[in-house]
Structures are given as structure tokens and as C-alpha cells.
Design a protein around this motif. Sequence first.
Motif, mmCIF file in Angstrom:
data_model
loop_
_atom_site.group_PDB
_atom_site.id
_atom_site.type_symbol
_atom_site.label_atom_id
_atom_site.label_comp_id
_atom_site.label_asym_id
_atom_site.label_seq_id
_atom_site.Cartn_x
_atom_site.Cartn_y
_atom_site.Cartn_z
ATOM 1 N N ALA A 91 0.830 -1.206 0.000
ATOM 2 C CA ALA A 91 0.000 0.000 0.000
ATOM 3 C C ALA A 91 0.864 1.256 0.000
ATOM 4 N N GLU A 92 1.900 1.264 0.819
ATOM 5 C CA GLU A 92 2.768 2.439 0.909
ATOM 6 C C GLU A 92 3.511 2.689 -0.400
ATOM 7 N N GLY B 114 1.332 3.540 -3.447
ATOM 8 C CA GLY B 114 0.845 4.896 -3.237
ATOM 9 C C GLY B 114 1.819 5.960 -3.708
ATOM 10 N N PHE C 297 -1.725 6.865 -6.591
ATOM 11 C CA PHE C 297 -2.596 6.786 -5.422
ATOM 12 C C PHE C 297 -3.835 5.949 -5.692
ATOM 13 N N THR D 180 -3.660 2.139 -5.654
ATOM 14 C CA THR D 180 -3.542 1.533 -4.332
ATOM 15 C C THR D 180 -4.881 1.020 -3.833
ATOM 16 N N TYR D 181 -5.978 1.464 -4.440
ATOM 17 C CA TYR D 181 -7.281 0.894 -4.094
ATOM 18 C C TYR D 181 -7.295 -0.608 -4.380
ATOM 19 N N MET E 37 -5.898 -2.220 -1.232
ATOM 20 C CA MET E 37 -6.825 -2.158 -0.105
ATOM 21 C C MET E 37 -8.064 -3.014 -0.340
ATOM 22 N N LEU F 274 -4.365 0.164 5.943
ATOM 23 C CA LEU F 274 -3.817 0.234 4.597
ATOM 24 C C LEU F 274 -4.067 1.603 3.969
ATOM 25 N N ILE F 275 -5.224 2.187 4.248
ATOM 26 C CA ILE F 275 -5.526 3.529 3.747
ATOM 27 C C ILE F 275 -4.520 4.533 4.296
ATOM 28 N N GLN G 54 -1.397 4.095 2.369
ATOM 29 C CA GLN G 54 -1.651 4.578 1.008
ATOM 30 C C GLN G 54 -1.454 6.088 0.948
ATOM 31 N N CYS G 55 -2.041 6.791 1.897
ATOM 32 C CA CYS G 55 -1.937 8.250 1.940
ATOM 33 C C CYS G 55 -0.517 8.695 2.266
ATOM 34 N N THR H 203 1.857 8.443 -0.761
ATOM 35 C CA THR H 203 1.658 9.539 -1.710
ATOM 36 C C THR H 203 2.238 10.848 -1.177
#
Length: 384
Positions: free
Chosen positions: A74-75, A78, A82, A85-86, A89, A244-245, A248-249, A252
Motif C-alpha cells: 500500500a505504501e 501509493g 494513489f 492503491t485501491y 486495499m 492500509l488507507i 496509502q496516503c 503519496t
Amino acid sequence: MLNFEFSDEQEQFRKILRDFAKEELLPHYTKWDREGITPRHLWKRLGDLGVNGLRIPEEYGGSGADCVTTGIAAEEIGRGDFNLTYAVMLNALIGEIIAKHGSADLKGEWLPQIASGDKIVGIAITEPSAGTDAGGIQSTAKLDGDYYVLNGEKSGISVATCGDAFIIFAKTDPSLGNRGISAFLVPAELDGLETKGYEDMGNIPIGRGSLYMNDVKVPVANLIGNENKGFSQVMNGFDLSRLLIGLQCVGTAMQSIDETIEHVKIRKSFGRPLATYQAVSFSLVTHFTQLELIKWQAYRGLWLRDNNLEHSKESSSVKWLGPKYSVEAIHECLLLNGHYAYTKEMPLEQRLRDVIGLEIGDGTAQANQMVIAKSIIGKEFRTY
């Protein structure tokens, strides 16, 4: 003593994904937004890299990887795209739900196709009158012979316009409230299921929209788990997706900081590089520090999940502050890059638009604060 090291295999996986993100994803990140396209070929590419099947057992085409390794994906993805990365997740969450609760037939049919990237599957809980209060959904599923008949509307659903199927949550016993919710695997081509996309501010390539169910006949075999047990399934899954979100953020935002550091080293003002001014360097230091804190809280939460330990408050803290701090960092990077960063020639404006969306999805700041309050103060003092 605590050990914060990743294994050699995890570090190698990180390097592979970072190179992939830099070389194959980042150069085309803004393309899909501008053209309004869901890059299905990249979902397939993630399948080739083993990313889609991280939380899917090996016998169904996945790798059965731990949650920490999934967080690395995820990281790093991202950093490059971005929106892609969905896939990390959604596939992790959906893979867990089907693998843990689905029938042998559902596992055999869907998990290999999810792992390979041949099929995109969404998850549909939110409704026009039920977001934070997931137990307040109004969609129904009534048993009729060998089928459940689904009716209702789902809103704000990722991959609504491009999904091949959805895990849809509906009430099989409305009298039981959130204890009467069940989950179903619903192919997108079934009669009575319609979708409509949104004109969103960001996250364009994930095809967010609404699902409309009008007497959709779903085979009984597509029930996931036991009837009336869907709510507990999804609430446990949120603890994974929220972590994971956060990563992900952070991925980015960290990419934005790395790019901005290079910019302020070169760009001069009054004869000196911008990086020499404390107003610039301290700002970057502040955002870097906040993101590092979120990053390690996220990996701690994933480690707790891997070890079957309670991690709801950690998950909610990451979901609450991860998007918030990332938005603030990207915004600052946009300002430090000057007026060109306000154009669509650079990816910063799109990153800002995209990340803002996850200040809402999977639980708002207030919803996650409620989870933390229940944990540290006591559920007898909760407000709901």
C-alpha cells in the motif's frame, strides 16, 4: 527489546514495488485522471507482481502474505499511483472476507480471478442514509426458494462503474438491526443491478458511483458466511482497510515531500536555495515527522493484526490522522513548488484532490474518534 526491522524478503518486495511505482506508475499517474479511465491493465500488472493476492491463500492463487507485507504494498504503490492503491486495499479486504467466510465454490471461482487481476470486485455498504452508521442500511435481501432477492441503493461505492462483482451488504432480518445484516457476492451482470458513476473531485480512475438493486436474484450459494453475520465480518475488515488507507496516503505524501526537497535545493530566492530558509525546511520537517508517526503506528497495527491482538484503536487513529496529515503535507508541497504546482503539469494538485476523498471513505475523522473513545474510555460511555 523491540525489533522494527522488516525481513530480507519484505525489503526486497519493497524495492521491487518502489522501482515499479517510479518507473511504470508515476509517469502515467495523471493520465488516467485526465482521460477518466480505469487502467485495468495495471490491475493485471499488480496481479503479475503478486500484489492482488497478498491476503489470498496460496491454494487460490495468492501468497497468503501477512498484513505487514500488505502494508508495504500500500505504501509503495501509493508513491506511484494513489488510485491504483485501491487495488491493494480492496483486494486485501475482499480477499480476507471471501477466504474466511465464503463457500468452497465461491473461493474457487473468485479468489484466483481477484489474485490475477482478471476481475475487479468492489464492496458495497454505504447508502444515501447510512454511512458512518453502517447498521442503519435499508437495503433488503429476502429469501425466495434458491435465491435471495435484493432491493435498495448503495452510494459512494468504489469501482461502481468498472467492477465485475460486488460484495453487497443487505438486511436479511430488518428487525434485528445491525445483527440482521448478511453479505452476498453479486456479479455485476445480474438482471436488476444498475450502476451510475459520479463526477467526483478526485479519485476519477476508481469509478466511484451508486448501485441500484431492483429485484436482483442472487443464488443462495452466493451468501458469504452465515445469514445475519455480515456486519461483524465487515467491521473486522475495516480494521485492516483503515491501516492500509493510512499507508496509502502516507506513501503519496512522502513522494510529494521527496520531490519538493529536490525542488527547494535547486530553486533560489534572493540568491539562496529555498532549502536554506527555516520557514521552508522546518515546514517540511514538520510534515515528514507527522507522516513518520502515522507510518509506524500503521505498521504496529498491522503487526497486532498478524498476531491476533486487538488493534481497533490503532486502526482508527491511523485512518483519522493519516489522510489529514497527508493532505496537509501535499498542500504545503504544492505551495512550496509555486504557481506551476497549481497547474495540471505537475501531479501535486491531483494528489491533493485524490487524498481528500479518503478523509471520508472508510470512516470520517469523527467516526474513528468514536471508536477510539469507546476503547480508551469504555463502551458504556459511547454516544451511540
